[in-house]
Design an enzyme around this catalytic site. Structure first.
Site, mmCIF file in Angstrom:
data_model
loop_
_atom_site.group_PDB
_atom_site.id
_atom_site.type_symbol
_atom_site.label_atom_id
_atom_site.label_comp_id
_atom_site.label_asym_id
_atom_site.label_seq_id
_atom_site.Cartn_x
_atom_site.Cartn_y
_atom_site.Cartn_z
ATOM 1 N N SER A 35 0.796 -1.228 0.000
ATOM 2 C CA SER A 35 0.000 0.000 0.000
ATOM 3 C C SER A 35 0.827 1.275 0.000
ATOM 4 O O SER A 35 0.312 2.341 -0.331
ATOM 5 C CB SER A 35 -0.932 0.017 1.219
ATOM 6 O OG SER A 35 -0.195 -0.138 2.419
ATOM 7 N N ASP A 289 -2.699 7.960 7.973
ATOM 8 C CA ASP A 289 -3.666 7.104 8.652
ATOM 9 C C ASP A 289 -2.932 6.155 9.589
ATOM 10 O O ASP A 289 -1.802 6.444 10.008
ATOM 11 C CB ASP A 289 -4.549 6.359 7.638
ATOM 12 C CG ASP A 289 -3.751 5.446 6.710
ATOM 13 O OD1 ASP A 289 -2.562 5.170 7.001
ATOM 14 O OD2 ASP A 289 -4.300 4.986 5.696
ATOM 15 N N HIS A 292 0.023 4.584 7.032
ATOM 16 C CA HIS A 292 0.607 5.157 5.815
ATOM 17 C C HIS A 292 1.065 6.606 5.992
ATOM 18 O O HIS A 292 0.455 7.357 6.751
ATOM 19 C CB HIS A 292 -0.420 5.077 4.673
ATOM 20 C CG HIS A 292 -0.902 3.692 4.439
ATOM 21 N ND1 HIS A 292 -2.123 3.247 4.892
ATOM 22 C CD2 HIS A 292 -0.311 2.627 3.836
ATOM 23 C CE1 HIS A 292 -2.275 1.974 4.571
ATOM 24 N NE2 HIS A 292 -1.185 1.576 3.922
#
Length: 324
Positions: A35, A289, A292
């Site tokens: 991600s 978040d 990340h």
């Protein structure tokens, strides 16, 4: 260990010699990973529980809408392409039958080096071995369109960033191996994928070490005192022995523990969703978040990569790699 070191890592730059010796430009980037560099593959996975195509993701991206990036704006894949004068490589699943002469991004949120990582929780992701399989299909199309010799020359000049491993470490508790056995298996499995890429023509690799992810908001949330998860960080350090700490204030980051988007303690009780709150001072947060980085962190991360500093890049600098 300084919190900021979560995203300022060592880069292992690998180059496999071929017949080209004079300075070369980078015609394409072929991105592999999770991600941290996913630019939208997961939003094409209908059953995936790990998606970033909903607000408040993308609030600082041009247009202000979610793009599938796990960020308030651009991520490291975007800034790496900009540094090389290229457009961001598109997500593979957005057009899987393309030839991708200018590059493609195979990265997937939740992906690991192992096929089994997160498969029982996230339901759908693209683990690294499957990403290699997708590249094999792209390689076939490149050979068909360019011819064998031209395709090999094209790939030998292209850059192959590999950003993966954090999800495997987070899921270590499900393994029956000892910590060292687990790390050794990660390393050996990664080497097999790199060998596979080499066999398909890749020559210039940028392998990003894992971060001390025990300092991410989600891991701190589990501590009553908001401390880093020492066990997870120990795995990270074992996997990437070259990782060094850094000082976040040097780069203007004042908030290094809490996420910008989320709810609850450290904004880590609930991840970034449309019902979450998000901060207005995003440029001084390390984390967007629960796991990340913010757009600003990702940008600084890539700037350091190109700073020509051997403190973060080994055994050669990115400039030297490109010039080979």
């Amino acid at each position: 260990m300084a919190n900021f070191s979560c995203f300022f890592l060592f880069f292992l730059v690998l180059y496999f010699a071929n017949s080209y010796s004079k300075a070369q430009s980078v015609p394409a980037i072929y991105v592999f990973g999770d991600s941290l560099v996913d630019v939208g593959n997961n939003k094409h996975l209908p059953l995936s529980l790990l998606r970033a195509d909903l607000p408040h993701n993308g609030v600082d991206y041009p247009g202000g809408k979610p793009t599938g990036r796990f960020s308030n704006g651009k991520n490291s894949a975007d800034f790496l392409a900009e540094k090389l004068g290229l457009t961001t490589a598109p997500p593979y699943l957005s057009q899987p039958n393309d030839v991708f002469v200018k590059g493609v991004n195979f990265a997937s949120g939740g992906a690991g080096i192992f096929n089994a990582t997160n498969e029982d929780v996230i339901k759908q992701t693209i683990p690294l071995p499957i990403q290699l399989g997708y590249f094999s299909l792209v390689h076939q199309r490149l050979v068909k369109q360019l011819g064998t010799a031209s395709a090999q020359e094209h790939l030998s000049k292209s850059l192959f960033p590999v950003v993966i491993g954090s999800n495997d470490l987070i899921n270590f508790s499900k393994s029956k191996n000892t910590p060292q056995q687990f790390v050794n298996l990660m390393v050996s499995s990664l080497k097999e994928v790199l060998k596979g890429l080499h066999g398909l023509g890749a020559r210039k690799f940028l392998v990003v070490g894992t971060s001390p992810i025990g300092c991410a908001p989600k891991q701190r949330f589990q501590s009553t005192t908001n401390e880093c998860n020492a066990e997870v960080n120990s795995l990270s350090k074992n996997y990437n022995q070259g990782l060094q700490s850094d000082n976040p204030t040097t780069y203007g980051f004042n908030e290094t523990k809490a996420a910008c988007c989320g709810l609850g303690k450290l904004k880590a009780r609930v991840p970034c969703t449309p019902v979450s709150e998000y901060c207005s001072n995003r440029s001084n947060h390390v984390f967007w978040d629960i796991y990340h980085p913010t757009q600003t962190t990702a940008h600084t991360f890539i700037d350091i990569l190109f700073s020509d500093s051997r403190e973060y890049v080994t055994p050669v600098t990115i400039q030297q790699l490109i010039a080979i």
